[in-house]
Scaffold this active site. Sequence first.
Site, PDB file in Angstrom:
ATOM      1  N   ASP A 176       0.858  -1.179   0.000  1.00 22.03           N
ATOM      2  CA  ASP A 176       0.000   0.000   0.000  1.00 22.03           C
ATOM      3  C   ASP A 176       0.896   1.231   0.000  1.00 22.03           C
ATOM      4  OD1 ASP A 176      -2.414   1.497   0.275  1.00 22.03           O
ATOM      5  OD2 ASP A 176      -3.229  -0.093   1.540  1.00 22.03           O
ATOM      6  N   ASP A 185      -3.054   4.653  -2.343  1.00 22.77           N
ATOM      7  CA  ASP A 185      -4.104   5.204  -1.491  1.00 22.77           C
ATOM      8  C   ASP A 185      -4.564   6.568  -1.997  1.00 22.77           C
ATOM      9  OD1 ASP A 185      -5.607   5.034   1.083  1.00 22.77           O
ATOM     10  OD2 ASP A 185      -4.404   6.797   1.593  1.00 22.77           O
ATOM     11  N   GLU A 193      -6.640   3.711  -5.800  1.00 24.77           N
ATOM     12  CA  GLU A 193      -7.888   3.905  -5.058  1.00 24.77           C
ATOM     13  C   GLU A 193      -8.492   5.232  -5.500  1.00 24.77           C
ATOM     14  OE1 GLU A 193      -9.732   4.162  -0.541  1.00 24.77           O
ATOM     15  OE2 GLU A 193      -7.801   5.064  -0.987  1.00 24.77           O
ATOM     16  N   HIS A 235     -11.249  -2.681   3.565  1.00 27.75           N
ATOM     17  CA  HIS A 235     -11.060  -2.331   4.974  1.00 27.75           C
ATOM     18  C   HIS A 235     -11.844  -1.103   5.408  1.00 27.75           C
ATOM     19  CE1 HIS A 235      -8.317   0.039   2.586  1.00 27.75           C
ATOM     20  NE2 HIS A 235      -8.125   0.849   3.597  1.00 27.75           N
ATOM     21  N   ASP A 236     -12.517  -0.434   4.477  1.00 27.39           N
ATOM     22  CA  ASP A 236     -13.282   0.775   4.788  1.00 27.39           C
ATOM     23  C   ASP A 236     -14.786   0.590   4.687  1.00 27.39           C
ATOM     24  OD1 ASP A 236     -11.015   2.380   5.229  1.00 27.39           O
ATOM     25  OD2 ASP A 236     -10.864   2.914   3.103  1.00 27.39           O
TER      26      ASP A 236
END
Length: 531
Positions: free
Chosen positions: A99, A201, A268, A329-330
């Site tokens: 990431d 990200d 993302e 994860h969000d």
Amino acid sequence: MSARPWWQSAALYQIYPWSFQDSDGDGIGDLRGIENRLDYLVELGVDAIWLSPIFPSPMADFGYDVADYCGIDPRFGTLADFDSLLASAHSRGLKLLLDFVPNHSSDQHPWFVESRASRDNPKRDWYIWQDAAPDGGPPNNWISDFGGSAWTWDATTGQYYYHAFLKEQPDLNWRNPAVRAAMLDVLRFWFARGVDGFRIDVLWHIVKHAGFPDNPPNPDWDPATGEMNRVFQLHSTDQPEVHDIAADMRAIADAFGREGDDRVLIGEIYLPVERLMRYYGLAGEGVHLPFNFQLIDAPWNARGLARMIADYEAALPPGGWPNWVLGNHDRPRSATKRGRAQARVAAMLLLTLRGTPTLYYGDELGMENGHIPPERVRDPRELREPGLGLGRDPVRTPMPWDDSAQGGFTTGEPWLPLGGDWPRRNVAAELEDPASMLALHHALLRLRRMTPALARGSIRLIEADGDVLAYEREQDGERLVVALNLGSAPAPVTLPPGVALLSTLPGPPSDADPTLLRPDEGLILKVDTDA
């Protein structure tokens, strides 16, 4: 570079390192724990793992506040542990992605410590500083994604600094060539170490309008959706200059790639489809895969999904490869959002659509959102805007491996409580159950790997009625039809003659009636090309 890179036929698997496997009893997952579970991932049938941030961090936002882009946080291990994990993954044929967090650093990163030391510090312009508005308040109305103003006053130097997220996460100034060079060197550092790619990200955030104008207010704002939605992020995200930066990142990835061993960049980007497509670049110089999150929030409606798939496929630029995601994860877990029965149908959809799928750890078990007592809440988003259901702790609970104490995740106290049904819903139990969600994922991933039509074939939507979503996948004369009943009642369907290969429901697929889908059933049919 290879004509058909590995990631086009791959299934990716996201690991949240805090929650996958603890090897030292401190209640936090770590790199050695992940390495110890690689054989599980090989047997599952995925091709690559993506690790959420593992870099040194004060953990104000669980690693998305990076204090050193070229190290490993001691909670997770050491660089030697990382090298061992990478080598072990590669020896098993697994790729490994990291990431990359380029939009912001930790406020404890040495760069920011210098930047806030004085206005004339050489690194002052590495971050975004602005004078106060005439009334002494923030420079504009930009709002943090975690609520409240995105500007924090620094009394020492008498200016505000910008942070799209927490005040502990100041945004880097990508308009500064020195910042750009330093961050691109981070990519080179990890590529040289052997990583196979990055998930980038909040890529669409990293450049802001140079004039810092107010964002337009959202007249339809619903406070229940969080304060960040009070304005449209017109000037604080998705600026034209970001595409030149993405092109630089792509050039680095391509330079490290070799024939048959391409590097991949996944961005993302939460944007409407027409704006998302620009991140592929005009001539393939953008990221390889701008994440397509449409399935996460799409209404579970067959006709709506069919239109969404058709519109997405039609919008892809020449050479653009699709990708699909059900959770991360969000966002709420698929089994919680759709129910256990339809989560199985959703899994078949994810793993049979054209493009690269990404699985979120535990979804292959049917894990649901966990219950987090108020005293155990860790997520800063929930702590800042309590009661709105925006907290992310429930989707980050530890992976249950068996029915032993703490689910085999740790010998200590886990950093978050395990999901409530872990004694029954765990890896060991589901491996013994041929009707389990895990067994279904094994079968889907095995079929995907063995069947070129599923891995890389074309897609054609089939006209259907009611709750049925159907499409054909074809490659070199091999034809498969996927028919999904998104409802809880039997659904008639007209399919070509063929052999049923796999159903989401228990029992051999030959028991399935190709003219009538059972409630909550997904079916894969191999078409008889001689009929």
